[in-house]
Write an enzyme that holds these catalytic residues in place. Structure first.
Site, PDB file in Angstrom:
ATOM      1  N   ASN A   1     -84.959 -41.796 -46.068  1.00 18.94           N
ATOM      2  CA  ASN A   1     -85.176 -42.417 -47.380  1.00 18.94           C
ATOM      3  C   ASN A   1     -86.604 -42.263 -47.869  1.00 18.94           C
ATOM      4  OD1 ASN A   1     -82.711 -43.354 -48.238  1.00 18.94           O
ATOM      5  ND2 ASN A   1     -83.108 -45.500 -47.830  1.00 18.94           N
TER       6      ASN A   1
ATOM      7  N   LEU B   1     -86.217 -46.765 -56.585  1.00 25.11           N
ATOM      8  CA  LEU B   1     -85.528 -47.098 -57.830  1.00 25.11           C
ATOM      9  C   LEU B   1     -85.884 -48.522 -58.266  1.00 25.11           C
ATOM     10  CD1 LEU B   1     -83.454 -46.138 -59.950  1.00 25.11           C
ATOM     11  CD2 LEU B   1     -81.673 -47.157 -58.514  1.00 25.11           C
TER      12      LEU B   1
ATOM     13  N   ASP C   1     -75.626 -48.402 -45.408  1.00 21.02           N
ATOM     14  CA  ASP C   1     -76.592 -47.312 -45.426  1.00 21.02           C
ATOM     15  C   ASP C   1     -77.673 -47.489 -44.368  1.00 21.02           C
ATOM     16  OD1 ASP C   1     -75.211 -46.118 -47.460  1.00 21.02           O
ATOM     17  OD2 ASP C   1     -76.669 -46.528 -49.030  1.00 21.02           O
ATOM     18  N   GLY C   2     -78.028 -48.740 -44.037  1.00 21.82           N
ATOM     19  CA  GLY C   2     -79.027 -48.965 -42.997  1.00 21.82           C
ATOM     20  C   GLY C   2     -78.569 -48.454 -41.647  1.00 21.82           C
TER      21      GLY C   2
END
Length: 289
Positions: A147, A192, A73-74
């Protein structure tokens, strides 16, 4: 069914050892499908890929009609920011750990990619944040984030105190290790871990999450994405702000971080039948009975 894609931008990790064979394999597979392939210049240089057009991001944005991102994801976050203004759809092959937005496993890409690149897919649009750091009313930094935007204390300092406004309304002064403003995409990331809720990507909202708040009643709050969020530094040494992985350190008391909805969004392509809830079940191990 959409038109078949013709020119693929191939992007991969630039700081991983032994990654070249994977990229070579994917590049040759794409060529075998009759597609033109250009490799992002930093990816080609870092992995020693030769024999392909190596183009900078702006050229990929201009010349390609889809991007295949191989990594975690990075890797996807970094490239998505670079491509935001071009509107190129992104497909992710997961070579990382969780892979919420790089969701095609390496073991399945030969099966999954051909229908997508032929025009059969689920399309999903994700909103972005843009923001500024203001000092004395002048912008000293601007950034994009898919993000989150995170304001946090220095590594060797105490808490930071932030005065929070949403639109024209004051919300609170928060004393904490930091504060996260997260998109729905980022709600399964740092937010989260800090105790925030998961937001479905279709929700036009953000999450504001204090990190280890001094006051237990400072709780995460879901905000509409209509108005800017302003965070003024009231106290704290060596405070920093991160726009995804882009960091600005040594902020000063009185500096203001202003976060708003970006005019740009990111378009992800998924296999037919893709489900966000299935992704949550798999990645967060919400196993069915």
């Amino acid at each position: 069914m959409a038109d078949r894609f013709k020119h693929v931008a191939l992007v991969g990790k630039t700081q991983a050892h032994g990654f070249r064979p994977v990229l070579e394999e994917v590049a040759q597979f794409l060529l075998g499908l009759g597609l033109e392939v250009s490799v992002e210049a930093a990816t080609a240089e870092a992995n020693g890929l030769t024999g392909y057009d190596a183009l900078p991001p702006e050229a990929l944005g201009r010349d390609c009609d889809v991007a295949v991102v191989v990594g975690g994801d990075g890797t996807m976050l970094g490239f998505a920011r670079q491509m935001a203004s071009y509107g190129i759809p992104l497909v992710g092959i997961n070579q990382g750990r969780l892979g919420f937005i790089t969701d095609i496993s390496k073991e399945r890409y030969r099966e999954v990619l051909p229908p997508i690149l032929a025009g059969t897919y689920e399309v999903e649009s994700r909103g972005m944040l843009e923001g500024q750091v203001l000092r004395g009313g002048e912008a000293i930094y601007t950034g994009l984030a898919l993000n989150d935007v995170v304001v946090s204390r220095g590594g060797n300092s105490g808490m930071v105190e932030l005065r929070i406004h949403v639109g024209d309304e004051r919300v609170a002064n928060m004393r904490a290790d930091g504060v996260i403003v997260s998109t729905p995409t980022g709600s399964t990331a740092y937010a989260l871990s800090a105790g925030g809720p998961i937001l479905h990507p279709s929700i036009a909202g953000w999450v504001l999450v204090p990190i280890a708040s001094h006051t237990l009643t400072n709780r995460p709050i879901v905000l509409p994405d209509a108005g800017p969020v302003r965070m003024e530094i009231v106290s704290g040494r060596d405070t920093s702000v991160n726009f995804d992985m882009q960091r600005l350190a040594s902020l000063l008391v009185g500096d203001e971080i202003v976060v708003r909805r970006s005019a740009h969004s990111v378009k992800f392509l998924h296999p037919k039948g893709w489900s966000y809830y299935a992704t949550l079940r798999k990645k967060l191990r919400w196993y069915e009975g």
